[in-house]
Design a protein around this motif. Structure first.
Motif, PDB file in Angstrom:
ATOM      1  N   SER A 209      16.915 -24.173 -13.142  1.00 36.56           N
ATOM      2  CA  SER A 209      16.687 -25.613 -12.992  1.00 36.56           C
ATOM      3  C   SER A 209      17.806 -26.471 -13.559  1.00 36.56           C
ATOM      4  CB  SER A 209      15.385 -26.018 -13.708  1.00 36.56           C
ATOM      5  OG  SER A 209      14.277 -25.346 -13.157  1.00 36.56           O
ATOM      6  N   CYS A 210      18.548 -25.947 -14.531  1.00 36.53           N
ATOM      7  CA  CYS A 210      19.474 -26.785 -15.311  1.00 36.53           C
ATOM      8  C   CYS A 210      20.599 -27.389 -14.462  1.00 36.53           C
ATOM      9  CB  CYS A 210      20.067 -25.949 -16.444  1.00 36.53           C
ATOM     10  SG  CYS A 210      21.107 -26.909 -17.548  1.00 36.53           S
ATOM     11  N   TYR A 211      20.845 -28.694 -14.689  1.00 37.18           N
ATOM     12  CA  TYR A 211      21.916 -29.399 -13.974  1.00 37.18           C
ATOM     13  C   TYR A 211      23.303 -28.896 -14.382  1.00 37.18           C
ATOM     14  CZ  TYR A 211      18.701 -33.105 -12.338  1.00 37.18           C
ATOM     15  OH  TYR A 211      17.710 -33.825 -11.716  1.00 37.18           O
ATOM     16  N   LEU A 212      23.405 -28.278 -15.554  1.00 42.01           N
ATOM     17  CA  LEU A 212      24.687 -27.743 -16.021  1.00 42.01           C
ATOM     18  C   LEU A 212      24.759 -26.280 -15.587  1.00 42.01           C
ATOM     19  CD1 LEU A 212      24.369 -29.242 -19.580  1.00 42.01           C
ATOM     20  CD2 LEU A 212      25.903 -30.064 -17.792  1.00 42.01           C
ATOM     21  N   HIS A 217      19.851 -22.126 -19.762  1.00 39.25           N
ATOM     22  CA  HIS A 217      19.381 -23.493 -19.520  1.00 39.25           C
ATOM     23  C   HIS A 217      19.682 -24.337 -20.755  1.00 39.25           C
ATOM     24  CE1 HIS A 217      17.108 -21.778 -16.157  1.00 39.25           C
ATOM     25  NE2 HIS A 217      16.795 -22.992 -15.773  1.00 39.25           N
ATOM     26  N   CYS A 218      20.250 -25.540 -20.560  1.00 45.46           N
ATOM     27  CA  CYS A 218      20.648 -26.355 -21.718  1.00 45.46           C
ATOM     28  C   CYS A 218      19.433 -26.819 -22.511  1.00 45.46           C
ATOM     29  CB  CYS A 218      21.511 -27.544 -21.273  1.00 45.46           C
ATOM     30  SG  CYS A 218      20.587 -28.921 -20.549  1.00 45.46           S
ATOM     31  N   GLY A 219      18.340 -27.082 -21.819  1.00 47.90           N
ATOM     32  CA  GLY A 219      17.113 -27.496 -22.510  1.00 47.90           C
ATOM     33  C   GLY A 219      17.003 -28.987 -22.743  1.00 47.90           C
ATOM     34  N   VAL A 220      18.035 -29.755 -22.422  1.00 48.95           N
ATOM     35  CA  VAL A 220      17.997 -31.193 -22.723  1.00 48.95           C
ATOM     36  C   VAL A 220      18.288 -32.103 -21.525  1.00 48.95           C
ATOM     37  CG1 VAL A 220      18.484 -30.926 -25.190  1.00 48.95           C
ATOM     38  CG2 VAL A 220      20.388 -31.184 -23.592  1.00 48.95           C
ATOM     39  N   CYS A 221      18.770 -31.553 -20.419  1.00 46.03           N
ATOM     40  CA  CYS A 221      19.013 -32.412 -19.246  1.00 46.03           C
ATOM     41  C   CYS A 221      17.658 -32.743 -18.604  1.00 46.03           C
ATOM     42  CB  CYS A 221      19.949 -31.737 -18.241  1.00 46.03           C
ATOM     43  SG  CYS A 221      19.203 -30.392 -17.283  1.00 46.03           S
ATOM     44  N   GLU A 222      17.660 -33.711 -17.702  1.00 47.70           N
ATOM     45  CA  GLU A 222      16.396 -34.139 -17.094  1.00 47.70           C
ATOM     46  C   GLU A 222      15.657 -32.970 -16.442  1.00 47.70           C
ATOM     47  OE1 GLU A 222      16.664 -37.461 -14.351  1.00 47.70           O
ATOM     48  OE2 GLU A 222      14.811 -36.857 -13.363  1.00 47.70           O
ATOM     49  N   SER A 223      16.405 -32.130 -15.748  1.00 48.83           N
ATOM     50  CA  SER A 223      15.773 -31.033 -15.023  1.00 48.83           C
ATOM     51  C   SER A 223      15.176 -29.990 -15.980  1.00 48.83           C
ATOM     52  CB  SER A 223      16.799 -30.397 -14.093  1.00 48.83           C
ATOM     53  OG  SER A 223      16.172 -29.549 -13.176  1.00 48.83           O
ATOM     54  N   CYS A 224      15.897 -29.694 -17.075  1.00 53.51           N
ATOM     55  CA  CYS A 224      15.366 -28.758 -18.074  1.00 53.51           C
ATOM     56  C   CYS A 224      14.117 -29.326 -18.749  1.00 53.51           C
ATOM     57  CB  CYS A 224      16.420 -28.468 -19.146  1.00 53.51           C
ATOM     58  SG  CYS A 224      17.636 -27.230 -18.656  1.00 53.51           S
ATOM     59  N   VAL A 225      14.164 -30.620 -19.074  1.00 57.74           N
ATOM     60  CA  VAL A 225      13.026 -31.241 -19.762  1.00 57.74           C
ATOM     61  C   VAL A 225      11.797 -31.256 -18.843  1.00 57.74           C
ATOM     62  CG1 VAL A 225      12.154 -33.392 -20.759  1.00 57.74           C
ATOM     63  CG2 VAL A 225      14.436 -32.575 -21.369  1.00 57.74           C
TER      64      VAL A 225
END
Ligand code: ZN
Length: 244
Positions: A209-212, A217-225
């Motif tokens: 899901s992560c935008y990066l 997964h970064c865990g902080v972008c909109e998609s991760c959240v």
């Protein structure tokens, strides 16, 4: 009898994976992933490949439109624009189930454009999927458009899909019946999509899901959240390895 065909537009994320799993129940599926210059395209491609194998897709096509990033302006594609951290969206389980999808496309358009908006992306993706569907003589095109994203992005809305389907009747050659865009998740929020995914046996653990495009997964972008919120509110154990 020959099985009907469907093109499934796949990003490698939860929504499109659940939609493809549903499509598989009735159709021979052909997955389509598009590199529109997004930072995470390699991760997405890897996820789509895994999902494709899991679902036994008839074929999987990777198309590069990476030149679209030259238009700039989106945090998803433009290296000069940082993907914003959206920990402010992190919900407790209760509030994550509150519907946020009552706005229609017209209302959204009047508001400020989010940095993660990719100009006309879904119009481009559906156009490409329609061309692929015409080549395959496919009956349907499945996408993971859903009510949660439609609240921020008008090209996920039912209005958009309805108008696109009307346009499609004039966009394919007269010898073929136009394919129809089917959006099985269009009324659902992400926690409901996770629950449905579990019910239909979608391989959520294989999704990205992560935008990066990082290792994890970064865990902080909109998609991760939104992903974190969805698993938590659905009461489903989150299989994701987050950086934070
Ligand atoms: Zn992320």
């Amino acid at each position: 009898m020959k099985m009907k065909r469907a093109v499934c537009v796949c990003s490698g994320g939860i929504d499109s994976t659940v939609a493809a799993t549903i499509a598989k129940q009735e159709y021979e599926i052909y997955l389509l992933h598009v590199n529109y210059g997004q930072k995470a395209w390699r991760r997405e491609r890897d996820a789509v490949l895994k999902v494709s194998k899991f679902l036994g897709a008839k074929d999987v096509k990777f198309v590069s439109l990476s030149f679209l990033k030259e238009l700039g302006s989106s945090a998803l594609t433009d290296m000069a624009i940082e993907v914003p951290q959206r920990l402010d969206l992190l919900n407790d389980a209760a509030s994550a189930t509150t519907p946020t999808a009552s706005k229609n496309a017209t209302q959204i358009a009047k508001e400020e454009t989010p940095p993660t908006w990719v100009p006309c992306r879904n119009l481009i993706l559906l156009s490409l999927a329609s061309a692929y569907a015409e080549v395959l003589r496919a009956h349907a095109i499945f996408t993971g458009f859903n009510a949660e994203e439609a609240a921020s992005y008008p090209d996920n809305s039912e209005d958009f899909v309805e108008r696109f389907n009307a346009t499609l009747e004039f966009a394919v050659a007269s010898f073929s019946k136009p394919p129809v865009v089917i959006t099985p998740l269009v009324k659902l929020l992400k926690p409901q999509i996770v629950k449905l995914g579990m019910e239909v046996g979608a391989p959520l653990e294989l999704t990205w899901s992560c935008y990066l495009g990082g290792e994890r997964h970064c865990g902080v972008c909109e998609s991760c959240v939104r992903r974190k919120n969805a698993f938590k509110a659905a009461g489903v154990e989150d299989p994701t390895d987050y950086e934070r």
